[in-house]
Motif scaffolding. Sequence first.
Motif, PDB file in Angstrom:
ATOM      1  N   GLY A 346       0.806  -1.218   0.000  1.00  0.00           N
ATOM      2  CA  GLY A 346       0.000   0.000   0.000  1.00  0.00           C
ATOM      3  C   GLY A 346       0.834   1.261   0.000  1.00  0.00           C
ATOM      4  N   LEU A 347       1.843   1.329   0.903  1.00  0.00           N
ATOM      5  CA  LEU A 347       2.686   2.520   0.983  1.00  0.00           C
ATOM      6  C   LEU A 347       3.529   2.686  -0.278  1.00  0.00           C
ATOM      7  N   ASN A 348       4.065   1.578  -0.788  1.00  0.00           N
ATOM      8  CA  ASN A 348       4.826   1.658  -2.035  1.00  0.00           C
ATOM      9  C   ASN A 348       3.935   2.110  -3.182  1.00  0.00           C
ATOM     10  N   GLY A 349       2.681   1.663  -3.172  1.00  0.00           N
ATOM     11  CA  GLY A 349       1.745   2.096  -4.197  1.00  0.00           C
ATOM     12  C   GLY A 349       1.501   3.598  -4.130  1.00  0.00           C
ATOM     13  N   MET A 350       1.438   4.154  -2.914  1.00  0.00           N
ATOM     14  CA  MET A 350       1.272   5.597  -2.765  1.00  0.00           C
ATOM     15  C   MET A 350       2.461   6.341  -3.353  1.00  0.00           C
ATOM     16  N   ILE A 351       3.672   5.850  -3.054  1.00  0.00           N
ATOM     17  CA  ILE A 351       4.884   6.497  -3.569  1.00  0.00           C
ATOM     18  C   ILE A 351       4.883   6.478  -5.097  1.00  0.00           C
ATOM     19  N   GLU A 352       4.603   5.314  -5.683  1.00  0.00           N
ATOM     20  CA  GLU A 352       4.616   5.188  -7.139  1.00  0.00           C
ATOM     21  C   GLU A 352       3.534   6.059  -7.773  1.00  0.00           C
ATOM     22  N   ARG A 353       2.350   6.086  -7.165  1.00  0.00           N
ATOM     23  CA  ARG A 353       1.256   6.881  -7.721  1.00  0.00           C
ATOM     24  C   ARG A 353       1.630   8.368  -7.744  1.00  0.00           C
ATOM     25  N   CYS A 354       2.237   8.855  -6.674  1.00  0.00           N
ATOM     26  CA  CYS A 354       2.636  10.263  -6.625  1.00  0.00           C
ATOM     27  C   CYS A 354       3.753  10.551  -7.622  1.00  0.00           C
ATOM     28  N   GLN A 355       4.729   9.649  -7.719  1.00  0.00           N
ATOM     29  CA  GLN A 355       5.837   9.854  -8.655  1.00  0.00           C
ATOM     30  C   GLN A 355       5.357   9.873 -10.094  1.00  0.00           C
ATOM     31  N   GLN A 356       4.375   9.049 -10.415  1.00  0.00           N
ATOM     32  CA  GLN A 356       3.846   9.010 -11.777  1.00  0.00           C
ATOM     33  C   GLN A 356       3.204  10.333 -12.168  1.00  0.00           C
ATOM     34  N   HIS A 357       2.776  11.115 -11.197  1.00  0.00           N
ATOM     35  CA  HIS A 357       2.142  12.405 -11.470  1.00  0.00           C
ATOM     36  C   HIS A 357       3.064  13.570 -11.097  1.00  0.00           C
ATOM     37  N   GLY A 358       4.376  13.273 -11.038  1.00  0.00           N
ATOM     38  CA  GLY A 358       5.355  14.326 -10.808  1.00  0.00           C
ATOM     39  C   GLY A 358       5.445  14.804  -9.384  1.00  0.00           C
ATOM     40  N   GLY A 359       4.926  14.052  -8.431  1.00  0.00           N
ATOM     41  CA  GLY A 359       4.951  14.462  -7.028  1.00  0.00           C
ATOM     42  C   GLY A 359       5.809  13.546  -6.180  1.00  0.00           C
ATOM     43  N   THR A 360       5.677  13.704  -4.868  1.00  0.00           N
ATOM     44  CA  THR A 360       6.437  12.892  -3.922  1.00  0.00           C
ATOM     45  C   THR A 360       5.530  12.439  -2.795  1.00  0.00           C
ATOM     46  N   CYS A 361       5.947  11.384  -2.124  1.00  0.00           N
ATOM     47  CA  CYS A 361       5.258  10.890  -0.937  1.00  0.00           C
ATOM     48  C   CYS A 361       6.324  10.458   0.052  1.00  0.00           C
ATOM     49  N   THR A 362       6.397  11.119   1.211  1.00  0.00           N
ATOM     50  CA  THR A 362       7.427  10.826   2.199  1.00  0.00           C
ATOM     51  C   THR A 362       6.792  10.449   3.533  1.00  0.00           C
ATOM     52  N   PHE A 363       7.569   9.706   4.334  1.00  0.00           N
ATOM     53  CA  PHE A 363       7.100   9.236   5.631  1.00  0.00           C
ATOM     54  C   PHE A 363       8.109   9.654   6.699  1.00  0.00           C
ATOM     55  N   THR A 364       7.626  10.348   7.713  1.00  0.00           N
ATOM     56  CA  THR A 364       8.477  10.752   8.837  1.00  0.00           C
ATOM     57  C   THR A 364       7.743  10.451  10.134  1.00  0.00           C
ATOM     58  N   SER A 365       8.490  10.519  11.219  1.00  0.00           N
ATOM     59  CA  SER A 365       7.875  10.259  12.520  1.00  0.00           C
ATOM     60  C   SER A 365       7.255  11.534  13.068  1.00  0.00           C
ATOM     61  N   ALA A 366       6.126  11.382  13.726  1.00  0.00           N
ATOM     62  CA  ALA A 366       5.478  12.503  14.393  1.00  0.00           C
ATOM     63  C   ALA A 366       5.955  12.550  15.847  1.00  0.00           C
ATOM     64  N   LYS A 367       5.803  13.692  16.508  1.00  0.00           N
ATOM     65  CA  LYS A 367       6.235  13.864  17.901  1.00  0.00           C
ATOM     66  C   LYS A 367       5.030  13.827  18.835  1.00  0.00           C
ATOM     67  N   PRO A 368       5.126  13.127  19.949  1.00  0.00           N
ATOM     68  CA  PRO A 368       6.249  12.294  20.408  1.00  0.00           C
ATOM     69  C   PRO A 368       6.264  10.914  19.760  1.00  0.00           C
ATOM     70  N   HIS A 369       5.156  10.508  19.171  1.00  0.00           N
ATOM     71  CA  HIS A 369       5.109   9.221  18.482  1.00  0.00           C
ATOM     72  C   HIS A 369       3.996   9.281  17.444  1.00  0.00           C
ATOM     73  N   GLY A 370       4.068   8.404  16.486  1.00  0.00           N
ATOM     74  CA  GLY A 370       3.104   8.397  15.399  1.00  0.00           C
ATOM     75  C   GLY A 370       3.804   8.597  14.066  1.00  0.00           C
ATOM     76  N   LEU A 371       3.037   8.558  13.004  1.00  0.00           N
ATOM     77  CA  LEU A 371       3.573   8.646  11.651  1.00  0.00           C
ATOM     78  C   LEU A 371       2.978   9.850  10.939  1.00  0.00           C
ATOM     79  N   CYS A 372       3.824  10.527  10.164  1.00  0.00           N
ATOM     80  CA  CYS A 372       3.389  11.664   9.356  1.00  0.00           C
ATOM     81  C   CYS A 372       3.649  11.330   7.885  1.00  0.00           C
ATOM     82  N   ILE A 373       2.599  11.350   7.098  1.00  0.00           N
ATOM     83  CA  ILE A 373       2.707  11.107   5.655  1.00  0.00           C
ATOM     84  C   ILE A 373       2.493  12.434   4.945  1.00  0.00           C
ATOM     85  N   GLU A 374       3.470  12.834   4.131  1.00  0.00           N
ATOM     86  CA  GLU A 374       3.369  14.100   3.399  1.00  0.00           C
ATOM     87  C   GLU A 374       3.344  13.826   1.899  1.00  0.00           C
ATOM     88  N   ILE A 375       2.291  14.285   1.245  1.00  0.00           N
ATOM     89  CA  ILE A 375       2.100  14.079  -0.196  1.00  0.00           C
ATOM     90  C   ILE A 375       2.164  15.441  -0.875  1.00  0.00           C
TER      91      ILE A 375
END
Length: 390
Positions: A346-375
């Motif tokens: 699923g996550l790899n599919g998000m990355i590929e989908r964004c790249q195909q349309h000239g964008g990016t999809c990155t994953f970083t950690s949120a504070k103090p815990h959790g995940l942040c997905i930026e498209i």
Amino acid sequence: MLFDANTRLIKVIATIALLYVLYKEFTNQVFEAVIGFSLIILLYFVLLWARETWLSGVKYAVISLLILAIELILNDVYGITDAALLWPLVWILATVYDKYKYLSSILALLTIVVFICISRPVTFTAPLILVGLFIVVLIRKIWKNAYRMKELHLQEINKAHQELKEAHAELQEATMNSMKYAALEERIRLAREIHDGLGHQLTSLIIQLQALEIMLPDEPKKASEVTTQLLQIARQAMAEVRFSVREWSSDEMGLGIIALKGLVSQIQGRSPIKFNFVQESKISEWPNETSIVLYRTLQESLTNILRHSNATSVTIHLQEVNDEIILKVSDNGDYVNEVPLKAGFGLNGMIERCQQHGGTCTFTSAKPHGLCIEITLPIEKRSHHDIHNP
């Protein structure tokens, strides 16, 4: 079809050539020899014209050995040293090499040996030519099969490509329908809020206006206080109207931001997680492709949170900056930076989908815990009017 036509033509030419050789070279032999050569020609006709489904390795071996045996008998009994009728056998054995590799090679070698044994005078030129004939026919057969495989592979690729195009079109249509449903659901929710919120306030306003009409002659001071309350109710009602209008006009196509909000509302309705949608800037109308990418990536992000995060709250930030759409999805789940993120399908599919349309999809950690997905996606084309930030 071209190869089939060529093969039939070669068989016809070979048949005529065999009959000509029999008539020209062997009809002046003794009667028994003519019968033997005629039998060889008949066996060749079987090899040339019998159905491929009828012929087998055993039948090829039996017929070939019969031809060789007749040649040896004619040589031994009648002293016939002309081995011209062995040439077609080498050609036929080379044509079936792809089906019966070892058998074809052994029989061809045996044919060349018999050719050497019965030919007079003994010379190595003709056997070498026979070997060359076998190799040339074999190479042609290999090239022919390679061409067929290439054509078949190309047909399969074209078929798979067509099926992929149809599947993609169906997926796009399904996504569009899902977005339209989400947008419709969001509009229904807004309509319900207008009915419940604004309707209640207007009802209250009407009742108090009726009371005010009674108070004015006898209690002007109290009427003044009621007027203040009525102004407050009217301002609240106006705020409700402005908010609802902004929500409705955020996406005239109904496939952009309102579809995203509708998706969040759908998931909120079946999850204990608290969702907060924050629009941080003016939003323009998006092309359908851009809307679909944002919808699908947000859908996958929220699905991933529901399945794996153990989060209790999720915040979705949306803004447009420098002709780019930035969508951030943050949760307060279990993920911490020390644990490597394993990106699945699923996550790899998000990355590929964004790249195909000239964008990016990155994953970083949120504070103090959790995940942040930026498209981040480029805005391919903007509308002539933007929607103001609420």
